[in-house]
Design an enzyme around this catalytic site. Sequence first.
Site, short mmCIF file in Angstrom:
data_model
loop_
_atom_site.label_atom_id
_atom_site.label_comp_id
_atom_site.label_asym_id
_atom_site.label_seq_id
_atom_site.Cartn_x
_atom_site.Cartn_y
_atom_site.Cartn_z
N ASP A 26 0.77 -1.19 -0.05
CA ASP A 26 -0.09 -0.13 -0.22
C ASP A 26 0.76 1.13 -0.02
O ASP A 26 1.86 1.39 0.64
CB ASP A 26 -0.97 0.11 1.34
CG ASP A 26 -2.04 0.94 0.99
OD1 ASP A 26 -2.45 1.24 -0.11
OD2 ASP A 26 -2.72 1.42 2.04
N ASN A 74 -10.61 -2.83 -5.37
CA ASN A 74 -9.92 -1.79 -6.14
C ASN A 74 -10.69 -1.61 -7.44
O ASN A 74 -10.24 -0.59 -8.16
CB ASN A 74 -8.64 -2.06 -6.32
CG ASN A 74 -7.71 -2.13 -5.04
OD1 ASN A 74 -6.92 -3.13 -4.75
ND2 ASN A 74 -8.03 -1.16 -4.45
C1 IPE Z 1 -5.31 -2.66 -0.14
O1 IPE Z 1 -4.95 -1.41 -0.21
C2 IPE Z 1 -5.35 -3.43 -1.25
C3 IPE Z 1 -4.02 -3.62 -1.94
C4 IPE Z 1 -2.70 -3.37 -1.44
C5 IPE Z 1 -3.91 -4.11 -3.21
P1 IPE Z 1 -6.34 -0.48 -0.18
O2 IPE Z 1 -5.59 0.96 -0.54
O3 IPE Z 1 -7.04 -0.75 -1.51
O4 IPE Z 1 -6.86 -0.42 1.07
P2 IPE Z 1 -7.66 0.58 1.84
O5 IPE Z 1 -8.83 1.20 0.70
O6 IPE Z 1 -6.92 1.60 2.33
O7 IPE Z 1 -8.52 -0.11 2.75
C1 IPE Z 2 -1.71 0.36 -3.31
O1 IPE Z 2 -1.35 1.57 -3.56
C2 IPE Z 2 -1.78 -0.58 -4.66
C3 IPE Z 2 -3.16 -0.67 -5.14
C4 IPE Z 2 -4.21 -0.78 -4.24
C5 IPE Z 2 -3.55 -1.25 -6.24
P1 IPE Z 2 -2.54 2.67 -3.28
O2 IPE Z 2 -2.93 2.93 -4.83
O3 IPE Z 2 -3.60 1.95 -2.59
O4 IPE Z 2 -1.93 3.69 -2.75
P2 IPE Z 2 -2.54 4.84 -1.60
O5 IPE Z 2 -3.08 3.99 -0.64
O6 IPE Z 2 -3.52 5.58 -2.37
O7 IPE Z 2 -1.22 5.80 -1.39
MG MG Z 3 -4.21 2.46 -0.52
#
Ligand code: IPE
Ligand code: IPE
Ligand code: MG
Length: 239
Positions: A26, A74
Amino acid sequence: MPLFTKNRADAPKVDERFRHIAFIMDGNGRWAKKRGMPREYGHKAGAETFRRICSHCHDVGFKAVTVYAFSTENWKRPKPEVDAIMGLLDSFLDELMRDYEKYDNRIRFIGDTSVLTPELKEKIANAEMLNPQADTTINIAINYGGRAELVRAFQNLAAEGRTSVTEEDISGALYTRESGDPDMIVRTGGDLRISNFLLWQAAYAELYFTDKLWPDLTPADVDDMIRDFYSRKRRYGGL
Ligand code: IPE
Ligand code: IPE
Ligand code: MG
């Protein structure tokens, strides 16, 4: 860069107590935003970190690495961002097939990949056929949700006509049946939650949270996780 490179002499090693590490990757979006760049730029950097971290995990002796790349939730993101992530997956699969003789691990995709494009599905099927005898596995979670995984497991058991099930039956019906439960689940990006990752398998996982954004994670950070793991006492409810 090969996904797995060998022989980094200075790294701490893991043993049979620490076989499987899982990462909630993340923070890609915030990493890009901090640089005044679009979120997609962060995902590209994150994909490079994924290769670096997997390579290091192999060097130190992990048998399984599971990464959360795209959740069932996602899809709520803007289409250009989703397309960019799928594009990175596509490039990674092409690279795997091109350089496959450099890799000595199995690749497994966990999650409902049936909704992906036919091209991606075919590339995934080809990638999963590589190195059937390998003793290390990388599980890549795409369109993965812990709840969806459990529903699928129960549906499959029901479809077999089962009227009673054991914990082993359920574990055996999950995507992770080959690599088992993670010993540690790491989340980068500073949030203190699981976000629907490996719900069943997390029962006794050691949890590790770091504020570092995923693209910034380094092999030295993994070494810190290893040291931290070995400083913990896993009691499993005992004394
Ligand atoms: C968790 O991250 C999913 C992945 C890393 C693929 P998210 O960014 O989707 O999670 P939330 O929305 O903060 O819970
Ligand atoms: C995690 O990074 C990757 C996926 C969920 C695909 P994020 O895209 O959630 O990055 P932040 O949390 O918005 O910084
Ligand atoms: Mg995230």
